[in-house]
Design a protein around this motif. Sequence first.
Motif, mmCIF file in Angstrom:
data_model
loop_
_atom_site.group_PDB
_atom_site.id
_atom_site.type_symbol
_atom_site.label_atom_id
_atom_site.label_comp_id
_atom_site.label_asym_id
_atom_site.label_seq_id
_atom_site.Cartn_x
_atom_site.Cartn_y
_atom_site.Cartn_z
ATOM 1 N N ILE A 5 0.807 -1.217 0.000
ATOM 2 C CA ILE A 5 0.000 0.000 0.000
ATOM 3 C C ILE A 5 0.842 1.270 0.000
ATOM 4 N N GLY A 6 2.136 1.133 0.210
ATOM 5 C CA GLY A 6 2.990 2.309 0.180
ATOM 6 C C GLY A 6 4.361 2.033 0.764
ATOM 7 N N VAL A 7 5.171 3.080 0.769
ATOM 8 C CA VAL A 7 6.543 3.014 1.282
ATOM 9 C C VAL A 7 6.696 4.099 2.346
ATOM 10 N N ILE A 8 7.343 3.752 3.438
ATOM 11 C CA ILE A 8 7.533 4.718 4.528
ATOM 12 C C ILE A 8 8.439 5.850 4.057
ATOM 13 N N GLU A 9 7.883 7.050 4.033
ATOM 14 C CA GLU A 9 8.649 8.227 3.611
ATOM 15 C C GLU A 9 9.282 8.942 4.798
ATOM 16 N N ARG A 10 8.525 9.037 5.901
ATOM 17 C CA ARG A 10 9.077 9.648 7.107
ATOM 18 C C ARG A 10 8.532 8.938 8.343
ATOM 19 N N LEU A 11 9.387 8.897 9.367
ATOM 20 C CA LEU A 11 9.022 8.368 10.677
ATOM 21 C C LEU A 11 9.128 9.498 11.694
ATOM 22 N N TRP A 12 8.124 9.607 12.557
ATOM 23 C CA TRP A 12 8.104 10.662 13.559
ATOM 24 C C TRP A 12 7.863 10.078 14.949
ATOM 25 N N ARG A 13 8.601 10.610 15.906
ATOM 26 C CA ARG A 13 8.389 10.275 17.310
ATOM 27 C C ARG A 13 8.252 11.581 18.085
ATOM 28 N N TYR A 14 7.344 11.584 19.065
ATOM 29 C CA TYR A 14 7.063 12.771 19.868
ATOM 30 C C TYR A 14 7.342 12.425 21.335
ATOM 31 N N PRO A 15 8.596 12.554 21.777
ATOM 32 C CA PRO A 15 8.964 12.106 23.124
ATOM 33 C C PRO A 15 8.162 12.771 24.231
ATOM 34 N N LYS A 17 4.672 14.576 24.915
ATOM 35 C CA LYS A 17 3.354 14.754 24.326
ATOM 36 C C LYS A 17 3.033 16.225 24.077
ATOM 37 N N SER A 18 2.449 16.502 22.914
ATOM 38 C CA SER A 18 1.972 17.833 22.507
ATOM 39 C C SER A 18 3.077 18.817 22.168
ATOM 40 N N THR A 19 4.333 18.355 22.120
ATOM 41 C CA THR A 19 5.417 19.180 21.593
ATOM 42 C C THR A 19 5.785 18.658 20.210
ATOM 43 N N GLY A 20 6.589 19.443 19.482
ATOM 44 C CA GLY A 20 7.096 18.971 18.211
ATOM 45 C C GLY A 20 7.958 17.733 18.399
ATOM 46 N N GLY A 21 8.037 16.933 17.355
ATOM 47 C CA GLY A 21 8.738 15.660 17.474
ATOM 48 C C GLY A 21 10.087 15.626 16.787
ATOM 49 N N GLU A 22 10.594 14.415 16.629
ATOM 50 C CA GLU A 22 11.878 14.206 15.976
ATOM 51 C C GLU A 22 11.704 13.215 14.832
ATOM 52 N N ARG A 23 12.359 13.532 13.696
ATOM 53 C CA ARG A 23 12.353 12.617 12.551
ATOM 54 C C ARG A 23 13.416 11.549 12.764
ATOM 55 N N LEU A 24 13.058 10.322 12.419
ATOM 56 C CA LEU A 24 13.941 9.181 12.628
ATOM 57 C C LEU A 24 14.190 8.462 11.312
ATOM 58 N N ASP A 25 15.364 7.849 11.196
ATOM 59 C CA ASP A 25 15.647 6.987 10.047
ATOM 60 C C ASP A 25 15.087 5.587 10.265
ATOM 61 N N SER A 26 15.104 5.149 11.524
ATOM 62 C CA SER A 26 14.546 3.842 11.875
ATOM 63 C C SER A 26 14.195 3.864 13.354
ATOM 64 N N VAL A 27 13.350 2.916 13.769
ATOM 65 C CA VAL A 27 12.903 2.914 15.151
ATOM 66 C C VAL A 27 12.377 1.537 15.527
ATOM 67 N N GLU A 28 12.621 1.154 16.774
ATOM 68 C CA GLU A 28 12.029 -0.059 17.300
ATOM 69 C C GLU A 28 10.553 0.188 17.598
ATOM 70 N N ALA A 223 2.404 -7.052 16.407
ATOM 71 C CA ALA A 223 3.687 -7.745 16.565
ATOM 72 C C ALA A 223 4.794 -6.705 16.515
ATOM 73 N N PRO A 224 5.753 -6.761 17.438
ATOM 74 C CA PRO A 224 6.834 -5.770 17.475
ATOM 75 C C PRO A 224 7.893 -6.060 16.421
ATOM 76 N N GLY A 225 8.812 -5.110 16.261
ATOM 77 C CA GLY A 225 9.899 -5.262 15.302
ATOM 78 C C GLY A 225 10.586 -3.935 15.096
ATOM 79 N N ARG A 226 11.037 -3.706 13.882
ATOM 80 C CA ARG A 226 11.735 -2.453 13.579
ATOM 81 C C ARG A 226 11.259 -1.919 12.237
ATOM 82 N N LEU A 227 11.037 -0.604 12.187
ATOM 83 C CA LEU A 227 10.649 0.071 10.957
ATOM 84 C C LEU A 227 11.737 1.043 10.543
#
Length: 240
Positions: A5-15, A17-28, A223-227
């Motif tokens: 259905i698609g390819v991951i273009e960007r990953l975001w994490r918001y350490p 809550k309600s603040t701006g987040g950080e872009r990641l190359d990969s994440v557990e 199921a857990p893993g890595r993206l």
Amino acid sequence: MAEIIGVIERLWRYPVKSTGGERLDSVEVDDRGLAGDRLYAVRDGAGRLGSGKNTRRFRRMDGLLRLSSRLGHRLDRPELLDPLGRPVADPTAFLRAYLLRPDVALAREDAVSHFDQLPVSVLTTATLDWVREAAPSAVVDERRFRPNILLRTPPGTPPFVEDTWFGREGHGGTGVRLAFVRASERCAMTAAAQPGLPHAPEILKAVVHAHDGRLDALAEVAAPGRLSVGDALSLGRPHP
């Protein structure tokens, strides 16, 4: 054969809550969601969490979106950044002065979840492109919708394609399975100003008018893993 259905273009994490987040190359990805996502929040003396709205669980705290946060590789030590992107030495002291609230503190999640709804949000470029067309005067960016995954969809994919995923699983990365449940119900945070993005109430109006205020696909972790950025996401069969 699974449907890609698609390819991951960007990953975001918001350490925080309600603040701006950080872009990641990969994440557990663990049972809770992306590792460290919304693990911390601004909590007031009554136990309510800083947010863009007032509810029994949340307390509106204007200005949080002008801050940002990051974890890097240390989940036990979030870094809070001021509106100019500078690290803050003492997050709680800074938040009390910045918000003019002496009862707030930066707190790690305990028995009360920091998530508004479900732990993982996936948004497609097809839907994001629709928002740009529906609100041409606004500066549209995925940061307004705070997804964890921005998914690049094939040309011709219709907007709100995420609705067709509910009741199915997305498979991607190294073993990750996401069980899609429903869409987020959007609030005024989509219109709020943040660095590089001015106030834009027309965005929420467009989403409410066209799609009852719902936008993205929310998922639980089956199921857990890595993206990683560049991973394909495929759609499994409907749940029995």
